[in-house]
Design a protein around this motif. Structure first.
Motif, PDB file in Angstrom:
ATOM      1  N   GLY A  49      33.165  -5.330  -2.679  1.00  0.00           N
ATOM      2  CA  GLY A  49      32.793  -6.721  -2.451  1.00  0.00           C
ATOM      3  C   GLY A  49      32.419  -7.454  -3.711  1.00  0.00           C
ATOM      4  N   ASP A  72      27.016 -11.064  -1.255  1.00  0.00           N
ATOM      5  CA  ASP A  72      28.267 -11.102  -2.020  1.00  0.00           C
ATOM      6  C   ASP A  72      29.409 -11.620  -1.146  1.00  0.00           C
ATOM      7  OD1 ASP A  72      27.125 -10.166  -4.362  1.00  0.00           O
ATOM      8  OD2 ASP A  72      27.808  -8.106  -4.102  1.00  0.00           O
ATOM      9  N   ARG A  73      29.442 -11.139   0.098  1.00  0.00           N
ATOM     10  CA  ARG A  73      30.487 -11.575   1.022  1.00  0.00           C
ATOM     11  C   ARG A  73      30.341 -13.065   1.333  1.00  0.00           C
ATOM     12  NH1 ARG A  73      29.510  -8.306   5.528  1.00  0.00           N
ATOM     13  NH2 ARG A  73      30.549  -6.611   4.399  1.00  0.00           N
ATOM     14  N   SER A  74      29.110 -13.516   1.507  1.00  0.00           N
ATOM     15  CA  SER A  74      28.876 -14.941   1.752  1.00  0.00           C
ATOM     16  C   SER A  74      29.327 -15.770   0.562  1.00  0.00           C
ATOM     17  CB  SER A  74      27.385 -15.184   2.021  1.00  0.00           C
ATOM     18  OG  SER A  74      26.961 -14.537   3.202  1.00  0.00           O
ATOM     19  N   SER A  83      25.375  -3.765   7.559  1.00  0.00           N
ATOM     20  CA  SER A  83      25.933  -2.641   6.795  1.00  0.00           C
ATOM     21  C   SER A  83      24.940  -1.510   6.542  1.00  0.00           C
ATOM     22  CB  SER A  83      26.460  -3.137   5.438  1.00  0.00           C
ATOM     23  OG  SER A  83      27.458  -4.121   5.593  1.00  0.00           O
ATOM     24  N   TRP A 126      26.082  -8.288   1.941  1.00  0.00           N
ATOM     25  CA  TRP A 126      26.196  -9.476   2.790  1.00  0.00           C
ATOM     26  C   TRP A 126      26.211 -10.760   1.963  1.00  0.00           C
ATOM     27  CZ3 TRP A 126      22.535 -13.435   3.816  1.00  0.00           C
ATOM     28  CH2 TRP A 126      22.893 -14.284   4.866  1.00  0.00           C
ATOM     29  N   THR A 170      31.570  -0.018  -0.275  1.00  0.00           N
ATOM     30  CA  THR A 170      31.712  -1.379   0.240  1.00  0.00           C
ATOM     31  C   THR A 170      31.094  -2.385  -0.723  1.00  0.00           C
ATOM     32  OG1 THR A 170      31.642  -0.565   2.519  1.00  0.00           O
ATOM     33  CG2 THR A 170      31.168  -2.898   2.189  1.00  0.00           C
TER      34      THR A 170
END
Length: 264
Positions: free
Chosen positions: A102, A52-54, A87, A50, A98
């Motif tokens: 990411g 990393d995605r942010s 996740s 999360w 994932t």
């Protein structure tokens, strides 16, 4: 402006080392509880997914990242847990894949970032080097939680120098999180790294000082150990107060760990 390449390289090394540990686990081990209340191993990796995605959105799509900030403002006490839950229910193999995808996308974005660019974050804006440092800090800290849950000891390397430096640089931010005005003067911080090298920050003649092992300072600023269990020395009332509130991560301060003496 600092060249982000060295810290991005160290971020890759840190994540790959943790990846090797996770890849060896049986699916049922991902459900093992960790020191973070309510979080198992899957939650720890899901949190990294999360964040990393942010970070990727912060670097590549400021508008989309702003929507995440607004969600955090609306639910300051729960947005971190909610992010991990997104996740954590995935099958371990899918979650591992994932996470790999990411973090690889984030690495590419950080390496391609324009020189001197700054990106929004939940705290102050960050350069590419600072963003990579923050991701290394989180990976290292959550890797400690995972290792503790598994009863293993992760190798101690001088990569924690990035964590230590971030902990020093976020001094004023930590004061602000607690509604306090930071001292006007810099502190002197002298930390001994795993290799024996001394890492020094701030004026050599500063009256307010913090000294001790770098690993202990890093454990403190990531709230992985209670100050009472660490060999850190503060000289001066302001330095002493800082060690009671220091944090290297954005967002509200957590409850931290109880002292081991209290547990006994």
């Amino acid at each position: 402006m600092a060249d982000p390449t060295p810290v991005i390289d160290d971020l890759r090394a840190e994540t790959e080392e943790l990846d090797l540990l996770m890849a060896e686990l049986e699916p049922e081990q991902w459900a093992l509880p960790t020191p973070a209340p309510g979080w198992n191993l899957a939650h720890q990796i899901a949190h990294l997914v999360w964040t990393d995605r942010s970070a990727l959105l912060a670097v590549t799509d400021a508008g989309a990242f702003q929507a995440l900030v607004e969600k955090a403002i609306a639910a300051p006490g729960s947005f971190v847990d909610e992010g991990a839950e997104e996740s954590a229910a995935l099958a371990p193999a899918v979650l591992l894949s994932t996470w790999r995808e990411g973090r690889a996308a984030l690495e590419r974005a950080l390496r391609a970032a324009p020189h001197g660019a700054r990106f929004p974050w939940y705290g102050p804006p960050m350069s590419a080097a600072s963003m990579a440092t923050a991701r290394l800090m989180e990976t290292w800290a959550h890797g400690l939680d995972i290792a503790e849950a598994l009863g293993v000891v992760r190798p101690l390397t001088d990569r924690i120098k990035h964590v230590a430096r971030l902990g020093v640089r976020t001094r004023d931010f930590a004061y602000g999180v607690h509604g306090l005005t930071p001292p006007a003067e810099e502190f002197r911080v002298e930390l001994t790294g795993p290799s024996g090298e001394v890492w020094a920050y701030g004026p050599a003649d500063a009256p307010q000082r913090v000294t001790g092992p770098a690993i202990d300072f890093c454990l403190l600023v990531t709230q992985r150990a209670h100050r009472a269990d660490l060999a850190l020395t503060a000289e001066g009332p302001d330095a002493d107060r800082w060690l009671g509130i220091a944090q290297a991560f954005a967002g509200p301060s957590g409850e931290g760990r109880e002292p081991k003496a209290a547990a006994r």
